[in-house]
Design a protein around this motif. Structure first.
Motif, short mmCIF file in Angstrom:
data_model
loop_
_atom_site.label_atom_id
_atom_site.label_comp_id
_atom_site.label_asym_id
_atom_site.label_seq_id
_atom_site.Cartn_x
_atom_site.Cartn_y
_atom_site.Cartn_z
N ILE A 153 1.09 -1.17 -0.35
CA ILE A 153 0.09 0.03 0.02
C ILE A 153 0.41 1.38 0.26
CG2 ILE A 153 -1.46 1.40 1.24
CD1 ILE A 153 -2.51 -0.96 0.27
N GLY A 154 0.29 1.74 -0.79
CA GLY A 154 0.94 3.80 -0.43
C GLY A 154 0.00 4.56 -0.56
N LEU A 155 1.18 5.14 0.99
CA LEU A 155 0.74 6.09 1.52
C LEU A 155 1.15 7.76 0.87
CD1 LEU A 155 1.61 5.34 5.29
CD2 LEU A 155 -0.93 4.60 3.73
N TYR A 156 -0.13 8.22 0.73
CA TYR A 156 0.31 9.52 0.00
C TYR A 156 -0.28 10.86 0.78
CZ TYR A 156 -0.34 13.32 -3.58
OH TYR A 156 -0.21 14.18 -5.05
N PHE A 157 0.25 11.60 1.92
CA PHE A 157 -0.46 12.92 2.29
C PHE A 157 -0.36 14.02 2.35
CE2 PHE A 157 1.97 9.11 5.23
CZ PHE A 157 0.71 9.12 5.87
N MET A 213 -4.85 7.88 0.58
CA MET A 213 -4.80 8.99 0.50
C MET A 213 -5.14 9.47 1.46
SD MET A 213 -5.85 10.41 -3.67
CE MET A 213 -5.31 12.22 -2.96
N VAL A 214 -3.96 9.98 2.74
CA VAL A 214 -3.97 10.08 3.73
C VAL A 214 -4.04 11.70 4.22
CG1 VAL A 214 -3.02 9.94 5.81
CG2 VAL A 214 -2.43 8.45 4.19
N VAL A 215 -5.05 12.06 4.77
CA VAL A 215 -6.36 13.40 5.36
C VAL A 215 -5.08 13.60 5.79
CG1 VAL A 215 -7.77 15.09 4.64
CG2 VAL A 215 -7.90 13.04 3.70
N THR A 216 -4.61 15.06 6.43
CA THR A 216 -3.49 15.08 7.03
C THR A 216 -5.08 16.30 7.82
OG1 THR A 216 -1.63 15.46 6.02
CG2 THR A 216 -1.62 16.56 7.86
N PRO A 217 -4.99 16.07 9.22
CA PRO A 217 -5.78 17.17 9.86
C PRO A 217 -5.32 18.49 9.85
CG PRO A 217 -5.13 15.26 11.58
CD PRO A 217 -4.81 15.24 10.02
#
Length: 196
Positions: A7-11, A39-43
């Motif tokens: 899994i690739g994590l795209y922040f 797609m990691v949504v940054t708070p």
């Protein structure tokens, strides 16, 4: 033994998510051994006053709108429940613990690679995870230690110079930027009167 998922994590803050983000994620997942990209949504960082940053859940919703019809891209709100500010090394450790059967790879632009040596525990990050780097127009040089690094792979993704800032400013000044966003995101932005 079962094969681990890659899994690739795209922040990103994805404020708003635009076709540049989607094209990069699409290119990387289709041209690598990754099974999916999250797609990691940054708070919202509470230490920063950011009146241009939409509510966490609205940004999350927009990424869902843009990606829900494509199985290879998923959305993650993992950082919403982690201590602030979010450090990538902590998020990755948390994810690896939560999903021991997944190999996580970090996806970043070349501009971030140039400053990676300033990141918290970047050496630990490179020991435990691989990084896929896509090209960005940016000044400065890639530090020597990251050139030909066995854990860092560069991909020849198209260089897409679209920024969320440009989109927000355009909307604020009454421009129609429908082709810069997934149509469902554009409709939602309009319906909710965002960035006006």
């Amino acid at each position: 033994m079962t094969k681990k998922n890659n899994i690739g994590l795209y922040f990103g803050t994805f404020n708003p998510v635009h076709i540049g983000h989607l094209a990069i994620a699409n290119y990387v997942v289709e041209n690598s051994d990754l099974d999916q990209i999250w797609m990691v949504v940054t708070p919202h960082n509470p230490h920063k006053k950011k009146n241009t940053l939409l509510d966490d859940y609205q940004r999350l919703h927009m990424v869902h709108l843009a990606t829900d019809d494509y199985d290879k891209i998923k959305v993650s709100n993992i950082e919403f429940g982690l201590p602030q500010p979010s450090y990538t090394v902590h998020t990755l450790a948390h994810l690896s613990e939560k999903y021991p059967d997944i190999n996580f790879t970090l996806i970043m632009g070349e501009d971030n690679l140039k400053s990676l040596h300033k990141w918290k525990n970047y050496k630990v990050l490179l020991e435990d995870y691989s990084i896929i780097v896509y090209p960005r127009v940016s000044s400065g040089k890639i530090p020597e230690q990251f050139i030909n690094h066995p854990k860092i792979t560069s991909v020849p993704a198209p260089i897409i110079e679209i920024s969320s800032t440009m989109i927000r400013q355009g909307i604020a000044t009454g421009k129609d930027l429908r082709y810069f966003m997934h149509y469902q995101v554009q409709n939602y932005v309009e319906e909710m009167n965002f960035y006006k």
